[in-house]
Scaffold this active site. Structure first.
Site, PDB file in Angstrom:
ATOM      1  N   ALA A   1       0.877  -1.209   0.039  1.00  0.00           N
ATOM      2  CA  ALA A   1      -0.112   0.152   0.079  1.00  0.00           C
ATOM      3  C   ALA A   1       0.941   1.228   0.076  1.00  0.00           C
ATOM      4  O   ALA A   1       1.546   1.511   1.028  1.00  0.00           O
ATOM      5  CB  ALA A   1      -0.710  -0.002   1.217  1.00  0.00           C
TER       6      ALA A   1
ATOM      7  N   THR B   1      11.361   7.217   5.864  1.00  0.00           N
ATOM      8  CA  THR B   1      12.431   8.171   6.239  1.00  0.00           C
ATOM      9  C   THR B   1      12.470   8.585   7.438  1.00  0.00           C
ATOM     10  O   THR B   1      11.605   8.712   8.321  1.00  0.00           O
ATOM     11  CB  THR B   1      12.338   9.421   5.353  1.00  0.00           C
ATOM     12  OG1 THR B   1      12.197   9.028   4.085  1.00  0.00           O
ATOM     13  CG2 THR B   1      13.544  10.424   5.778  1.00  0.00           C
TER      14      THR B   1
ATOM     15  N   GLY C   1      30.184  13.354 -21.460  1.00  0.00           N
ATOM     16  CA  GLY C   1      30.534  12.246 -20.860  1.00  0.00           C
ATOM     17  C   GLY C   1      31.066  12.409 -19.192  1.00  0.00           C
ATOM     18  O   GLY C   1      30.902  11.645 -18.263  1.00  0.00           O
TER      19      GLY C   1
ATOM     20  N   GLU D   1       5.327  11.716  -1.873  1.00  0.00           N
ATOM     21  CA  GLU D   1       4.230  12.587  -1.485  1.00  0.00           C
ATOM     22  C   GLU D   1       3.025  12.416  -2.508  1.00  0.00           C
ATOM     23  O   GLU D   1       2.432  13.269  -2.812  1.00  0.00           O
ATOM     24  CB  GLU D   1       4.596  13.936  -1.301  1.00  0.00           C
ATOM     25  CG  GLU D   1       5.553  14.254  -0.205  1.00  0.00           C
ATOM     26  CD  GLU D   1       5.263  13.757   1.159  1.00  0.00           C
ATOM     27  OE1 GLU D   1       4.145  13.165   1.315  1.00  0.00           O
ATOM     28  OE2 GLU D   1       6.089  14.074   2.222  1.00  0.00           O
TER      29      GLU D   1
END
Length: 387
Positions: A129, A157, A342, A365
């Site tokens: 979920a 977090t 590069g 979010e």
């Protein structure tokens, strides 16, 4: 519309900019590659009072206006977006507790959260979920004066530093519609049965942990129910995500700003065919595209933030800003890599980190695809107008 910052906001931005240039920019690349936790930077943010951004002055916080809130995440992300994540989850949670908590909960947590003595997070998503929060399976069963919580949260977090950790649960799994059975519990660090099992490996967004959190029959006192009323958890979480979308939009602006800074400098210094590459039209067009996207994203983010300061409902505005700014961040990072050629692919240059950090902005979010439908439904329902 007045898009000028106030004197106080300009001074605040300059303070942030000095801190970022002195404490974050010189170490970000090396620390990120080393996987080093930015303890010293966190202490610096504490010293500036940034952990109190979303905490009311009555509880010792800055109670910053939303534009200043956005400025904070823009400037820190210009230095290192992962650091902004440490402050972002903390601030979203603080805002939620300040707005929805009981007075006892506010008195207990907010003063120490404002100073950074405590830190916090918000545990919403699960292995099955993410965007669809009504599908969570974490439950909280009432047992006397406690709730007994069982379930697993993912991508959290600040999980290893959160005290408390607000956890979205189902107190009535059979409720219809599902959101009426969802509540938010404030789980204290060290509670028996609460385990941070692992840090998730990530493409970017380094510097802060993103963890799996297991709750194995964790007993949480009923007094830790946010707001003291069951069935309000999803609304509490979603209201806090309005500020979260402002912080994601602002982080995106910070990434885009750094992409511009690095590209402009490189275009002036890099020589090819006897000229600075900035003399070539192809590079000029990419550089101008970065600048246009950057400034448009910044203005949209400040606009959404100012609407919140006006006290109006601004889920449409914050969603629009988050969608546009996050898309712009990825486009700017990609163009910056092309300008660098590069070297843009080398870990010795900043742009490869920007390229790895930017994609998360379109996911965090609320995914941009989901937010696009939210914005459209609001427009179709006449809840928002674009003029």
């Amino acid at each position: 519309m007045d898009f000028r910052l106030s004197d106080e906001q300009r001074l605040f931005r300059e303070t942030l900019r000095t801190f970022v240039d002195r404490e974050i920019v010189p170490v970000a690349r090396d620390w990120e590659h080393e996987g080093r936790y930015p303890t010293e930077i966190v202490e610096g943010m504490r010293g500036l009072g940034l952990f109190g951004l979303a905490v009311p002055e009555a509880y010792g916080g800055l109670e910053a206006d939303t534009v200043s809130f956005a400025l904070t995440f823009e400037e820190i992300s210009r230095g290192w977006m992962g650091i902004a994540g440490i402050l972002g989850s903390h601030s979203v949670s603080c805002w939620m507790i300040a707005r929805h908590g009981t007075e006892e909960q506010k008195q207990r947590y907010l003063p120490e959260l404002a100073t950074g003595e405590r830190r916090t997070a918000i545990a919403l998503t699960e292995p099955g979920a993410g965007t669809d929060l009504q599908s969570i399976t974490t439950t909280a069963r009432r047992d006397g004066d406690d709730y007994v919580v069982r379930g697993t949260k993912m991508w959290i977090t600040n999980a290893r530093h959160a005290d408390p950790l607000p956890v979205l649960v189902k107190t009535d799994p059979g409720a219809e519609p599902a959101h009426r059975g969802m509540s938010m519990l404030l789980v204290d660090a060290g509670a028996p049965g609460l385990e941070i099992t692992k840090d998730m490996g990530k493409l970017g967004y380094k510097g802060t942990e993103s963890c799996e959190v297991v709750l194995d029959d964790v007993r949480v006192p009923a007094t830790q129910l946010l707001g003291g009323v069951e069935g309000r958890g999803l609304q509490q979480a979603l209201s806090s995500l309005e500020t979260g979308r402002i912080n994601i939009a602002a982080r995106s602006v910070g990434i885009a700003q750094r992409a511009y800074d690095e590209s402009l400098s490189y275009a002036r210094e890099r020589q090819a065919f006897g000229h600075a590459i900035g003399d070539f039209q192809a590079v000029q067009l990419r550089l101008s595209a970065i600048a246009v996207r950057l400034q448009a994203a910044r203005l949209m983010t400040y606009w959404a933030a100012s609407r919140m300061d006006e006290g109006v409902r601004m889920d449409t505005e914050s969603g629009m800003a988050k969608i546009f700014a996050s898309d712009a961040a990825l486009e700017c990072a990609t163009d910056a890599m092309r300008i660098h050629g590069g070297y843009g692919y080398s870990t010795e240059f900043e742009v490869e980190r920007l390229y790895r950090d930017a994609p998360l902005m379109s996911i965090g979010e609320g995914t941009n695809d989901m937010l696009g439908t939210v914005v459209a439904r609001s427009l179709l329902a006449g809840k928002a107008t674009i003029r």
